[in-house]
Design an enzyme around this catalytic site. Sequence first.
Site, mmCIF file in Angstrom:
data_model
loop_
_atom_site.group_PDB
_atom_site.id
_atom_site.type_symbol
_atom_site.label_atom_id
_atom_site.label_comp_id
_atom_site.label_asym_id
_atom_site.label_seq_id
_atom_site.Cartn_x
_atom_site.Cartn_y
_atom_site.Cartn_z
ATOM 1 N N GLU A 188 54.934 -24.038 28.034
ATOM 2 C CA GLU A 188 55.163 -22.742 28.687
ATOM 3 C C GLU A 188 54.386 -21.656 27.956
ATOM 4 O OE1 GLU A 188 58.886 -20.393 30.632
ATOM 5 O OE2 GLU A 188 59.145 -21.043 28.551
ATOM 6 N N GLY A 242 67.530 -21.381 22.630
ATOM 7 C CA GLY A 242 68.722 -21.898 23.296
ATOM 8 C C GLY A 242 69.372 -23.020 22.513
ATOM 9 N N GLY A 258 66.212 -17.204 27.748
ATOM 10 C CA GLY A 258 65.097 -17.122 26.805
ATOM 11 C C GLY A 258 64.473 -18.484 26.600
ATOM 12 N N SER A 259 63.904 -18.676 25.439
ATOM 13 C CA SER A 259 63.164 -19.906 25.165
ATOM 14 C C SER A 259 64.110 -21.078 24.918
ATOM 15 C CB SER A 259 62.262 -19.725 23.943
ATOM 16 O OG SER A 259 63.028 -19.674 22.752
ATOM 17 N N THR A 260 63.599 -22.279 25.176
ATOM 18 C CA THR A 260 64.377 -23.482 24.932
ATOM 19 C C THR A 260 64.699 -23.639 23.449
ATOM 20 O OG1 THR A 260 63.446 -24.571 26.874
ATOM 21 C CG2 THR A 260 64.362 -26.000 25.169
ATOM 22 N N GLU A 306 69.864 -20.292 30.278
ATOM 23 C CA GLU A 306 68.779 -20.318 31.269
ATOM 24 C C GLU A 306 67.495 -20.223 30.463
ATOM 25 O OE1 GLU A 306 65.728 -19.468 33.124
ATOM 26 O OE2 GLU A 306 66.561 -17.493 33.477
#
Length: 496
Positions: free
Chosen positions: A398, A248, A243-245, A266
Amino acid sequence: MAQKAFSDWIALASSLAYEGRAFIDGELQWAQSGRTFDCISPIEGKVLTQVADCDGADVDRAVSAARRTFKDRCWSGLSPRERKSVLMRWASLIRAHADEIALLETVDSGKPIRDTVAFDIPESAYCIEWFAETIDKIGGEVAPAPETFVGLVTREPVGVVAAIVPWNFPLLMAAWKFAPALAAGNSVVLKPSEKSPLTAIRVAQLAIEAGMPRGVFNVVTGGGLPGKQLALHDHVDCVAFTGSTLVGKQIMQCAAQTNLKRVWLELGGKSPNIVLQDCADLDRAAQAAANAIFYNMGEVCTAGSRLLVHRKIKDALLDRLLSAARLYEPGNPLDPSVAMGAIVDQAQLARVLDYIEAGRSEGKLVAGGARVKQQTGGFYIEPTVFEVTPHAKVAREEIFGPVLSVIAFDTVEEAVEIANDTHYGLAAAVWSSNVNTVHEVSRQLRAGTVWVNCYNEGGEMCFPFGGYKQSGNGRDKSLHALEKYTELKSTIIRLR
């Protein structure tokens, strides 16, 4: 077998049964609170069904079931051959129900049916098969030791694995997590995105049909709360997240606050696709560049969202790119001729449109830029192309939509510098006819995957997938993925 027509898929969709209950300890269950949320199809903006809105109580039930099954070894204690047999039957059942599962994926997430039928579902089944095949072929080590000792190095399952997965490839991204985790002998709690929960629930039912013990594979549905509860849970040994940083980072913080569980991430990407002046096939490069950003509506973590082109060939490549982009006209994803479906939901649609407005103020809009097919009630955006500088917002953040930033450069060194000037490092590509150049540039690119004279091709299960920098840690796919879900143990035996 003849391919189904648009009308066939429409008819099948009208008769499809939608299951919205969580799957805990081998049973379909509503949330203990009774709360539900709407599952809305992005095709027409209509409610498909109600889905259980799980919270901490439901997470506790799922984790308890997973912990019990791991403790009693009803799965991890099976012989490798027995576990392999169950996983292979599961994959066969997914293939047998492929049209149903592909249709669920399409109506739930807006992905074109031609993609879910040809790629998402068969690749998910193949992922399970691939890791099933590893179970009885990977052993441990006998370590070199003095003659009075025998040293064994073995891998054991880590325990309870929580897999938290996104909505862009709902089943495939889940399979990349649960297939190696289960193959290694763990018990799993899967949390699908609230935007696309339906296929996870369906395949969980098929797991029981395949002979997997109840409680080994669980699915909790809902928004961010069950994901956070899993990340905080003291009886979860490992979290695997795509998913998104931003999220994360939050998951890592949750792990640090509790039992220091293993965390594998990831995350996002802003991948550069570099076309050098000596590219031998501009037509192929243009087709690949269009597919790299417009496939799956740009909702791809490895999307080639930055097209870096040598200034001397920029116009020639751009003409070809715009021609290739016409093949991605948005349409009803149930139509097998449609290559670009619907954006996953209203919130993501608004996000992409906001970025497009930012791009208009920062650069030159070359193509697209509009929402289309509003009369359907669905969420559709044209393929969009900007010419911008490397510092434009649309070139740095992104977007997760069909928005391409074209950036000109003058030297190879400048291209590499622009490519690496990002927080991300998931993927990259370079196009050149010079074998020395492609090797030198590939080595300099800070990315987990580098394609040469192609983009997003050759993605077999044997290649590890993951990123550098803030694109995450650990790898999905390949034998390296198994390592994430195991603990190394050294056993040292004194003989005399």
